[in-house]
Design a protein around this motif. Structure first.
Motif, mmCIF file in Angstrom:
data_model
loop_
_atom_site.group_PDB
_atom_site.id
_atom_site.type_symbol
_atom_site.label_atom_id
_atom_site.label_comp_id
_atom_site.label_asym_id
_atom_site.label_seq_id
_atom_site.Cartn_x
_atom_site.Cartn_y
_atom_site.Cartn_z
ATOM 1 N N GLU A 1 7.127 -8.568 10.385
ATOM 2 C CA GLU A 1 8.202 -9.064 9.530
ATOM 3 C C GLU A 1 7.662 -9.465 8.167
ATOM 4 O OE1 GLU A 1 11.683 -12.536 9.592
ATOM 5 O OE2 GLU A 1 10.378 -12.205 11.332
ATOM 6 N N GLY A 2 8.324 -8.994 7.118
ATOM 7 C CA GLY A 2 7.952 -9.356 5.755
ATOM 8 C C GLY A 2 6.825 -8.541 5.153
ATOM 9 N N LEU A 3 6.278 -7.586 5.876
ATOM 10 C CA LEU A 3 5.167 -6.788 5.355
ATOM 11 C C LEU A 3 5.656 -5.810 4.299
ATOM 12 C CD1 LEU A 3 2.160 -5.927 5.566
ATOM 13 C CD2 LEU A 3 2.876 -4.261 7.279
ATOM 14 N N ASP A 4 4.975 -5.775 3.162
ATOM 15 C CA ASP A 4 5.285 -4.836 2.092
ATOM 16 C C ASP A 4 4.564 -3.521 2.401
ATOM 17 O OD1 ASP A 4 5.601 -3.347 -0.225
ATOM 18 O OD2 ASP A 4 5.118 -4.991 -1.582
ATOM 19 N N ILE A 5 5.242 -2.598 3.062
ATOM 20 C CA ILE A 5 4.574 -1.375 3.486
ATOM 21 C C ILE A 5 4.284 -0.443 2.305
ATOM 22 C CG2 ILE A 5 5.493 -1.486 5.818
ATOM 23 C CD1 ILE A 5 7.425 0.771 5.048
ATOM 24 N N ARG A 6 5.042 -0.554 1.228
ATOM 25 C CA ARG A 6 4.735 0.253 0.043
ATOM 26 C C ARG A 6 3.371 -0.146 -0.508
ATOM 27 N NH1 ARG A 6 6.036 4.955 -2.211
ATOM 28 N NH2 ARG A 6 8.254 4.557 -1.767
ATOM 29 N N ALA A 7 3.111 -1.442 -0.588
ATOM 30 C CA ALA A 7 1.814 -1.926 -1.076
ATOM 31 C C ALA A 7 0.700 -1.549 -0.102
ATOM 32 C CB ALA A 7 1.860 -3.440 -1.260
ATOM 33 N N LEU A 8 0.972 -1.641 1.204
ATOM 34 C CA LEU A 8 -0.046 -1.283 2.190
ATOM 35 C C LEU A 8 -0.356 0.211 2.130
ATOM 36 C CD1 LEU A 8 -1.856 -2.194 4.528
ATOM 37 C CD2 LEU A 8 0.059 -1.769 6.084
ATOM 38 N N ALA A 9 0.657 1.039 1.989
ATOM 39 C CA ALA A 9 0.443 2.483 1.879
ATOM 40 C C ALA A 9 -0.385 2.812 0.643
ATOM 41 C CB ALA A 9 1.782 3.204 1.825
ATOM 42 N N TYR A 10 -0.124 2.117 -0.445
ATOM 43 C CA TYR A 10 -0.886 2.295 -1.690
ATOM 44 C C TYR A 10 -2.356 1.939 -1.453
ATOM 45 C CZ TYR A 10 -2.315 1.527 -6.565
ATOM 46 O OH TYR A 10 -2.964 1.560 -7.787
ATOM 47 N N ALA A 11 -2.580 0.839 -0.708
ATOM 48 C CA ALA A 11 -3.949 0.402 -0.424
ATOM 49 C C ALA A 11 -4.680 1.388 0.488
ATOM 50 C CB ALA A 11 -3.922 -0.987 0.208
ATOM 51 N N PHE A 12 -3.957 2.006 1.428
ATOM 52 C CA PHE A 12 -4.564 2.983 2.329
ATOM 53 C C PHE A 12 -5.104 4.195 1.567
ATOM 54 C CE2 PHE A 12 -3.674 2.859 7.096
ATOM 55 C CZ PHE A 12 -3.750 1.481 7.156
ATOM 56 N N ALA A 13 -4.414 4.582 0.516
ATOM 57 C CA ALA A 13 -4.772 5.792 -0.223
ATOM 58 C C ALA A 13 -5.890 5.552 -1.240
ATOM 59 C CB ALA A 13 -3.543 6.355 -0.939
ATOM 60 N N ARG A 14 -6.206 4.296 -1.516
ATOM 61 C CA ARG A 14 -7.214 3.967 -2.518
ATOM 62 C C ARG A 14 -8.528 3.562 -1.854
ATOM 63 N NH1 ARG A 14 -5.486 2.776 -7.609
ATOM 64 N NH2 ARG A 14 -7.049 1.139 -7.832
ATOM 65 N N ASP A 15 -9.602 3.558 -2.658
ATOM 66 C CA ASP A 15 -10.905 3.185 -2.095
ATOM 67 C C ASP A 15 -11.412 1.832 -2.593
ATOM 68 O OD1 ASP A 15 -11.663 3.691 -4.695
ATOM 69 O OD2 ASP A 15 -12.831 5.489 -4.221
ATOM 70 N N ASP A 16 -10.608 1.114 -3.389
ATOM 71 C CA ASP A 16 -11.084 -0.168 -3.911
ATOM 72 C C ASP A 16 -10.947 -1.302 -2.886
ATOM 73 O OD1 ASP A 16 -8.345 0.075 -4.120
ATOM 74 O OD2 ASP A 16 -8.181 -1.171 -5.911
ATOM 75 N N VAL A 17 -9.970 -1.218 -1.985
ATOM 76 C CA VAL A 17 -9.796 -2.291 -0.993
ATOM 77 C C VAL A 17 -10.997 -2.368 -0.061
ATOM 78 C CG1 VAL A 17 -8.369 -3.126 0.908
ATOM 79 C CG2 VAL A 17 -7.287 -2.093 -1.085
ATOM 80 N N LEU A 18 -11.504 -1.220 0.362
ATOM 81 C CA LEU A 18 -12.665 -1.171 1.249
ATOM 82 C C LEU A 18 -13.974 -0.987 0.485
ATOM 83 C CD1 LEU A 18 -11.153 1.024 4.127
ATOM 84 C CD2 LEU A 18 -11.396 -1.462 4.044
ATOM 85 N N LYS A 19 -13.898 -1.195 -0.831
ATOM 86 C CA LYS A 19 -15.088 -1.211 -1.688
ATOM 87 C C LYS A 19 -15.872 0.097 -1.678
ATOM 88 C CE LYS A 19 -14.057 -5.532 -2.358
ATOM 89 N NZ LYS A 19 -13.319 -5.916 -3.580
ATOM 90 N N GLY A 20 -15.170 1.196 -1.900
ATOM 91 C CA GLY A 20 -15.884 2.457 -2.053
ATOM 92 C C GLY A 20 -15.430 3.578 -1.139
ATOM 93 N N ILE A 21 -14.499 3.296 -0.243
ATOM 94 C CA ILE A 21 -14.011 4.337 0.650
ATOM 95 C C ILE A 21 -12.567 4.006 1.054
ATOM 96 C CG2 ILE A 21 -14.765 3.253 2.807
ATOM 97 C CD1 ILE A 21 -15.662 6.087 3.732
#
Length: 332
Positions: free
Chosen positions: A103-123
């Motif tokens: 409940e309340g999860l911003d899935i658009r933001a999470l999907a954006y984070a999944f596609a990028r490598d900065d959240v996991l610091k390089g991958i």
């Protein structure tokens, strides 16, 4: 090596003590995940089964999405990394799993984070899955199945159902592999870096989850149990880079852990079936009560998502008879 499952209306001798009638079980199917809950806390198993409740936490949701991505990569490898590097790819998967969304999860933001490598610091999640796919190919694992659904069903009885994440062939034998996403969700929910996961060969050989799947493919007639040479665990969090010297930039640990080849024996399979019968017997007796499970000595009840059903009131008629009797005695 893989045979089509042939269902029979009659119950073969091996089923004795392993199946429950519909009025003997609170669940609509017997699953490995449910048995894991039962072994930990039988009362939690009863509550979650009756209420059809699920763990809608962020780690559980992220795990579900990663599992779907792994499945899609092995089934549709062509151009997968390009597609999975786009926010819309992950957003569509998350939209299709509304029932599991916290409940309340911003899935658009999470999907954006999944596609990028900065959240996991390089991958990115996409690169982790793609790299793992390349790795299994490089070491000679031949892909056979992804999300292999197994059903053992007899009319009038609660069925066994289960899904094996990945099945590979290696040197003429079968390897059953499970994806464990523990630790990978930390940075996506502000809890620090991904945590390293570790499994010994011995731990994997005895792991109830994979042993249960081994038992299922045997009893369902899908794979000869002698053809299964071992188990494996894929740990996405270990593929994230280290952030500190002297190993900065290297993987946190092994991406794929194996049990000892040949350790999976008929003797151990028989012992698992005996243990399974004991759990089924307890469920049949209605032997459910709070068991205060703990991890590293810390009771898990404080973080349990059904704790109010156990402790929200002083006592309920749903509680085990001995607790009801004890409570009535205290009220005198």
């Amino acid at each position: 090596m893989i045979n089509m499952l042939k269902r029979k209306s009659s119950m073969p001798p091996w089923t004795d003590g392993l199946f429950l009638k519909w009025d003997e079980c609170p669940a609509v199917s017997i699953r490995q995940s449910g048995l894991s809950v039962f072994r930990s806390c039988s009362y939690k198993y009863k509550i979650t089964s009756e209420r059809r409740e699920r763990d809608n936490s962020i780690p559980a949701f992220i795990g579900t999405i990663i599992h779907f991505g792994v499945d899609d990569k092995y089934i549709n490898p062509q151009d997968w990394l390009r597609r999975a590097s786009q926010t819309e790819y992950w957003f569509e998967i998350m939209e299709n799993h509304k029932a599991e969304q916290p409940e309340g999860l911003d899935i658009r933001a999470l999907a954006y984070a999944f596609a990028r490598d900065d959240v996991l610091k390089g991958i990115s999640i996409a690169k982790i899955i793609d790299t793992f796919h390349q790795f299994t190919n490089a070491i000679g694992l031949e892909f056979r199945h992804s999300e292999l659904r197994i059903d053992i069903n007899y009319p009038g009885y609660v069925p066994y159902t289960g899904t094996i994440d990945l099945v590979f062939a290696f040197k003429g034998k079968i390897l059953l592999v499970d994806t464990k996403t523990s630790g990978i969700s930390n940075p996506f929910r502000g809890k620090g870096a991904p945590s390293k996961q570790s499994w010994s060969k011995e731990q994997l050989g005895f792991m109830p989850q994979l042993r249960h799947y081994h038992w299922m493919v045997h009893r369902a007639g899908l794979i000869d149990p002698k053809d299964v040479s071992g188990y494996g665990i894929f740990t996405p969090s270990n593929m994230c880079p280290r952030l500190r010297e002297p190993n900065k930039g290297s993987m946190k640990g092994e991406a794929l852990f194996f049990s000892e080849q040949g350790f999976v024996t008929e003797h151990l399979n028989a012992s698992y079936e005996r243990a399974l019968k004991s759990w089924i017997a307890r469920i049949k007796r209605g032997d459910f009560y709070p068991e205060f499970p703990s991890v590293f000595g810390k009771v898990e009840c404080a973080n349990c998502f059904v704790r109010d059903a156990c402790f929200g009131s002083r006592i309920t008629q749903d509680a085990p008879a001995h607790l009801v009797a004890a409570a009535k005695g205290m009220d005198k």
